[in-house]
Enzyme design. Structure first.
Site, PDB file in Angstrom:
ATOM      1  N   HIS A  13      13.027   3.637 -16.319  1.00 22.00           N
ATOM      2  CA  HIS A  13      13.020   4.645 -17.374  1.00 22.00           C
ATOM      3  C   HIS A  13      14.284   4.526 -18.217  1.00 22.00           C
ATOM      4  CE1 HIS A  13      13.217   9.187 -18.540  1.00 22.00           C
ATOM      5  NE2 HIS A  13      12.693   8.448 -19.511  1.00 22.00           N
ATOM      6  N   SER A  23       8.376   8.529 -18.313  1.00 24.80           N
ATOM      7  CA  SER A  23       9.441   9.525 -18.170  1.00 24.80           C
ATOM      8  C   SER A  23       9.083  10.615 -17.176  1.00 24.80           C
ATOM      9  CB  SER A  23       9.751  10.154 -19.536  1.00 24.80           C
ATOM     10  OG  SER A  23       8.571  10.629 -20.140  1.00 24.80           O
ATOM     11  N   ASN A  64      14.183  14.320 -16.558  1.00 22.78           N
ATOM     12  CA  ASN A  64      13.276  15.276 -17.199  1.00 22.78           C
ATOM     13  C   ASN A  64      12.972  16.493 -16.341  1.00 22.78           C
ATOM     14  OD1 ASN A  64      12.800  14.273 -19.852  1.00 22.78           O
ATOM     15  ND2 ASN A  64      11.777  12.529 -18.915  1.00 22.78           N
ATOM     16  N   GLU A  68      16.978   5.089 -15.368  1.00 22.32           N
ATOM     17  CA  GLU A  68      16.504   5.676 -14.115  1.00 22.32           C
ATOM     18  C   GLU A  68      15.585   4.657 -13.455  1.00 22.32           C
ATOM     19  OE1 GLU A  68      15.767  10.342 -13.552  1.00 22.32           O
ATOM     20  OE2 GLU A  68      14.640   9.493 -15.215  1.00 22.32           O
TER      21      GLU A  68
END
Length: 296
Positions: free
Chosen positions: A139, A118, A189, A151
C-alpha cells in the site's frame, strides 16, 4: 524481480510505475485502453519534469526512466515476464478479485502478486489464487513519488520469504516499509478514515464549517492539511468505500459513513477528481475555495 507489471495507470498506478522505473526496473504499465495509458504516461512525464526542475533528477535520468516503461492493454501480455505484479485498480472488491484470478492464470508461477489496496483483505484476495503464499499488500501513499511510507500487509498465508523480499524491495525504492497484519483498513486507514468521517459528521451536525474544521486540525494538531481538504484529495468515493469495508469488516457502528458523505458521492461530488467536493477545484489557482454549497 527486475521486471515489474503495474495494473492500472490512474493516480496510484502511474505513481507506482514512475517510482519503479526511476529506480532501474523495467515496468509494464497495463490498463484497459490506450487513452488511459497515454494519460498515465503524460502524468509521469510532468512529475519527472518537476523533479528535474528541482534538481532531483537530470534530463538524462528522465529519458532513462521513460525508456523503462512499456504500455499494454492486455494483462496476459503485460505480466508474462513479470517477477512482481502490483495491482492498483479501483478500490472495489469484485474488480480486484477478478484481476487476481486473471493474474494467477497468466503471471509466471514464481511471480509475487501484490495489491495496492488501501483497505480490502489480502487474505480474501489471495484466496482466489493458487498461490496465496505469494500474495501480499503493498500500500503506497499518494503522491507515490513523494511519500515515503509503504504499508506491507501480510495475508494469512503470505510467506515469510515473500514478506521479506517486499520489505527489502520497498527500501530499494527509497521507501520506508512498515509491516502490518491483515485486518480491515490496516493501520493507515483504520486511523485516518474515522477521523475524516468524524470531521464530516461535525460539518453535517453544524458544529462548524469546512474552513473552521480544517483550520482547527491544521493549527491545533499540526496537520499539513485539514481532514476535509485531505478527503477531497483522496477522493470522497474512495473514503466511502474504505469506511464501508471498516463498517462491514469490524461490525462496529462507529465506522458507519456519515450520510453527508454518502449523499455527496451519490451526487458525483468526489473532490479533486470531479472538480468539487468540500472545496472547488476548477478555479485554476492554488487558493482554497469552498464549494458553493458550503459557502456562508
Amino acid at each position: 524481480m527486475r521486471n515489474v507489471a503495474v495494473i492500472g495507470s490512474g493516480t496510484m498506478g502511474n505513481g507506482i510505475a514512475h517510482v519503479f522505473a526511476q529506480h532501474g526496473f523495467s515496468v509494464a504499465l497495463i490498463d484497459i485502453n490506450q487513452p488511459a495509458l497515454e494519460k498515465g504516461l503524460a502524468t509521469i512525464g510532468k512529475n519527472l519534469d518537476r523533479q528535474v526542475a528541482k534538481g532531483a533528477l537530470t534530463d538524462a535520468d528522465k529519458t532513462a526512466t521513460l525508456g523503462r516503461l512499456t504500455t499494454y492493454t492486455s494483462v496476459a501480455e503485460g505480466v508474462k515476464n513479470a517477477g512482481l505484479v502490483v495491482e492498483a485498480a479501483t478500490e472495489n472488491v469484485e474488480l480486484k478479485l477478478n484481476i487476481f484470478r486473471e493474474l494467477d492464470q497468466h503471471a509466471p508461477a514464481d511471480a509475487i502478486l501484490a495489491s495496492n489496496t488501501s483497505s480490502i483483505s489480502i487474505t480474501r484476495i489471495a484466496a482466489v489464487t493458487k498461490r496465496p503464499a505469494q500474495v501480499i499488500g503493498m500500500h503506497f501513499m499518494n503522491p507515490v513519488p513523494v511519500m515515503k511510507l509503504v504499508e506491507v500487509i501480510r495475508g494469512y498465508a503470505t510467506s515469510e520469504e515473500v514478506t521479506q523480499r517486499i520489505m527489502d524491495l520497498s527500501r530499494e525504492l527509497g521507501k520506508t516499509p512498515t509491516e502490518v497484519n491483515d485486518y480491515p483498513g490496516f493501520v493507515a486507514n483504520r486511523i485516518l478514515m474515522p477521523m475524516i468521517n468524524e470531521a464530516i459528521y461535525s460539518l453535517y451536525e453544524g458544529v462548524a464549517g469546512v474552513e473552521e474544521i480544517d483550520t482547527v486540525m491544521k493549527l491545533g494538531m499540526a496537520h499539513p492539511m485539514g481532514p476535509l481538504q485531505l478527503a477531497d484529495f483522496i477522493g470522497l468515493d474512495v473514503c466511502l468505500a474504505i469506511l464501508r469495508v471498516l463498517h462491514e469488516g469490524l461490525g462496529n457502528q462507529k465506522y458507519a459513513p456519515c450520510p453527508l458523505l454518502v449523499n455527496m458521492v451519490t451526487a458525483g461530488r468526489l473532490g479533486v477528481k470531479s472538480g468539487e467536493g468540500f472545496y472547488s477545484w476548477t478555479h485554476g489557482t492554488k487558493d482554497l475555495v469552498l464549494a458553493e454549497r458550503f459557502r456562508k
